[in-house]
Motif scaffolding. Structure first.
Motif, mmCIF file in Angstrom:
data_model
loop_
_atom_site.group_PDB
_atom_site.id
_atom_site.type_symbol
_atom_site.label_atom_id
_atom_site.label_comp_id
_atom_site.label_asym_id
_atom_site.label_seq_id
_atom_site.Cartn_x
_atom_site.Cartn_y
_atom_site.Cartn_z
ATOM 1 N N LYS A 1 0.821 -1.214 0.000
ATOM 2 C CA LYS A 1 0.000 0.000 0.000
ATOM 3 C C LYS A 1 0.859 1.270 0.000
ATOM 4 O O LYS A 1 0.423 2.300 -0.516
ATOM 5 C CB LYS A 1 -0.923 0.026 1.224
ATOM 6 C CG LYS A 1 -1.895 -1.145 1.297
ATOM 7 C CD LYS A 1 -2.828 -1.165 0.082
ATOM 8 C CE LYS A 1 -3.801 -2.353 0.167
ATOM 9 N NZ LYS A 1 -4.657 -2.442 -1.044
ATOM 10 N N GLU A 2 2.049 1.198 0.581
ATOM 11 C CA GLU A 2 2.873 2.398 0.709
ATOM 12 C C GLU A 2 4.314 2.088 0.294
ATOM 13 O O GLU A 2 4.883 1.068 0.723
ATOM 14 C CB GLU A 2 2.867 2.913 2.142
ATOM 15 C CG GLU A 2 1.510 3.371 2.634
ATOM 16 C CD GLU A 2 1.570 3.788 4.080
ATOM 17 O OE1 GLU A 2 1.579 5.004 4.342
ATOM 18 O OE2 GLU A 2 1.629 2.880 4.957
ATOM 19 N N LEU A 3 4.888 2.984 -0.505
ATOM 20 C CA LEU A 3 6.294 2.848 -0.910
ATOM 21 C C LEU A 3 6.962 4.213 -0.713
ATOM 22 O O LEU A 3 6.560 5.207 -1.312
ATOM 23 C CB LEU A 3 6.391 2.414 -2.377
ATOM 24 C CG LEU A 3 7.814 2.350 -2.963
ATOM 25 C CD1 LEU A 3 8.689 1.367 -2.199
ATOM 26 C CD2 LEU A 3 7.748 1.957 -4.454
ATOM 27 N N TYR A 4 7.975 4.237 0.154
ATOM 28 C CA TYR A 4 8.694 5.466 0.465
ATOM 29 C C TYR A 4 10.067 5.408 -0.219
ATOM 30 O O TYR A 4 10.827 4.436 -0.034
ATOM 31 C CB TYR A 4 8.882 5.612 1.976
ATOM 32 C CG TYR A 4 7.617 5.916 2.734
ATOM 33 C CD1 TYR A 4 7.347 7.204 3.180
ATOM 34 C CD2 TYR A 4 6.690 4.911 3.014
ATOM 35 C CE1 TYR A 4 6.179 7.492 3.885
ATOM 36 C CE2 TYR A 4 5.531 5.185 3.716
ATOM 37 C CZ TYR A 4 5.283 6.468 4.143
ATOM 38 O OH TYR A 4 4.128 6.747 4.840
ATOM 39 N N LEU A 5 10.366 6.436 -0.983
ATOM 40 C CA LEU A 5 11.677 6.563 -1.621
ATOM 41 C C LEU A 5 12.359 7.773 -1.004
ATOM 42 O O LEU A 5 12.190 8.916 -1.448
ATOM 43 C CB LEU A 5 11.525 6.729 -3.136
ATOM 44 C CG LEU A 5 10.775 5.611 -3.875
ATOM 45 C CD1 LEU A 5 10.691 5.923 -5.366
ATOM 46 C CD2 LEU A 5 11.441 4.257 -3.647
ATOM 47 N N ILE A 6 13.121 7.534 0.041
ATOM 48 C CA ILE A 6 13.737 8.632 0.782
ATOM 49 C C ILE A 6 15.196 8.726 0.349
ATOM 50 O O ILE A 6 16.067 8.033 0.873
ATOM 51 C CB ILE A 6 13.596 8.408 2.299
ATOM 52 C CG1 ILE A 6 12.122 8.217 2.596
ATOM 53 C CG2 ILE A 6 14.228 9.541 3.084
ATOM 54 C CD1 ILE A 6 11.736 8.121 3.992
#
Length: 428
Positions: free
Chosen positions: A367-372
């Motif tokens: 549901k969530e993908l973080y590209l930090i």
């Protein structure tokens, strides 16, 4: 027990098989200014009769030339030289050279049938053997041309014919310049001295006609060179051909070795560990549930060891055996088929960060993908190019919210990542 009618072979007679010491069924096949050729049957086989034309039969000059031709040709018993058996008086045609009948085509006609290169090479080898036999007895043919090289119907073998202009050291007369335009050597047109290099020149012209490729074109050029630079004999031609073949084989072997080495290197380079080549692999280790692989440069590729995580954080760096590796890549199929995965956080401090094919395929509950990352996260890499659809399933573009640094929000919305319906800035 076999039936009697199957015990042996039978002869099916189609004519009366009449045998005679006289020539029968005589047929003129060629008639020229000084000579004529006939095909005739005697003792159950065909023969060629070479007679003088009616106007020349009683002239000593032409009778002596006929005798010379017979004497030269008669001495050869070679499989690729037509045999001359006798010199006989034939009623109605005078004295004739009796020769073997060759059933086939001359070389020019045969080449028009477009034979394979292997067959043309065979013809050249046999012709060279025939000429070498002539020269070994100090005989020069002096009229080598496609029309005087017969190719047998059965077996496609060479038969060298027509010794009307042939010469040898033992004759002092009849050495006038002669030959056929396009095949006669330049010096033979003007000189009376017979030289085996006259035939070498003509052979070069025939090699050109055979169209055998670059190596043989070189041989032909050496055969047709000016007299002093020309190949001196057949032995020199054979030696040059072998030397050229050895060079060609050496070059071929070298090229093959290089190609084999390149192929072996390519196979080694393309061996894969989850899609990545094994070359230059300097470290592989696992921390928590993430496996890291480094190919040098203190950077590493990350991949889940076991697909059983709901929330995963891929750190920007990891330390192993006293060395710190920057994580610069999510490897091939790095999270594939982790059906429990709902949230993935990818952090990066390396110069680049790339996600390779198959990374989130089969992650049905993501549901969530973080590209930090301070750098734009690439899809694929320079070495392993791939479309975004090879990373994600179609439903991810609607179901997954992509979180990226606020400063890069518009960049992601203008890139291939724009397929995601929900792209939001990371909230610190």
């Amino acid at each position: 027990m076999m039936k009697p009618d199957s015990e042996g072979s039978e002869l099916f007679c189609t004519d009366d098989g009449t045998l005679s010491q006289d020539f029968m069924d005589m047929e003129v096949t060629y008639s020229g200014a000084t000579t004529m050729l006939l095909r005739a049957r005697r003792d159950g086989r065909w023969w060629v009769l070479k007679a003088l034309s009616p106007a020349c039969r009683q002239l000593d000059l032409y009778r002596n030339l006929q005798q010379k031709e017979y004497d030269i040709q008669h001495q050869f018993d070679h499989p690729h030289i037509a045999q001359a058996y006798s010199l006989e008086e034939v009623p109605g045609y005078g004295r004739c050279i009796v020769m073997e009948w060759v059933d086939g085509l001359n070389l020019r006609q045969w080449l028009a049938t477009k034979p394979r290169r292997r067959e043309r090479l065979k013809v050249l080898r046999q012709l060279v053997d025939a000429i070498e036999c002539l020269h070994s007895r100090q005989v020069v043919h002096r009229d080598l041309k496609p029309e005087n090289v017969m190719i047998t119907r059965n077996g496609h073998n060479v038969k060298l014919i027509d010794f009307g202009l042939a010469d040898t050291d033992s004759y002092s007369d009849f050495k006038q310049p002669s030959g056929t335009k396009g095949y006669v050597s330049p010096e033979q047109r003007v000189e009376r001295t017979t030289d085996c290099r006259n035939d070498i020149y003509s052979l070069g012209c025939i090699i050109t006609d055979l169209r055998l490729g670059r190596l043989y074109n070189t041989l032909a050029q050496r055969c047709k060179a000016p007299l002093k630079q020309r190949l001196p004999n057949i032995a020199a031609l054979k030696q040059l051909r072998k030397r050229k073949q050895r060079i060609r084989h050496a070059v071929t072997a070298t090229v093959a070795a290089i190609l084999l080495a390149l192929a072996s290197w390519g196979v080694y380079m393309s061996q894969e560990d989850n899609g990545r080549p094994r070359f230059e692999q300097v470290a592989q280790f696992q921390v928590a549930n993430i496996k890291y692989t480094s190919w040098g440069g203190l950077v590493a590729s990350a991949q889940l060891a076991y697909a059983k995580e709901k929330n995963v954080v891929v750190p920007a760096s990891v330390t192993y055996n006293g060395l710190t590796y920057l994580v610069s890549e999510l490897g091939f199929n790095s999270f594939r088929h982790d059906t429990l995965l709902r949230k993935a956080v990818v952090m990066c401090e390396a110069d680049t960060m790339n996600i390779l094919a198959g990374a989130f395929k089969g992650c049905n509950n993501l549901k969530e993908l973080y590209l930090i990352s301070s750098k734009f996260v690439g899809i694929g890499s320079d070495m392993w190019k791939c479309p975004i659809d090879s990373l994600f399933d179609a439903h991810h573009y609607n179901d997954v919210t992509l979180y990226v640094p606020a400063a890069q929000l518009q960049l992601y919305r203008r890139s291939a990542w724009s397929k995601f319906k929900h792209i939001k800035p990371v909230v610190k």
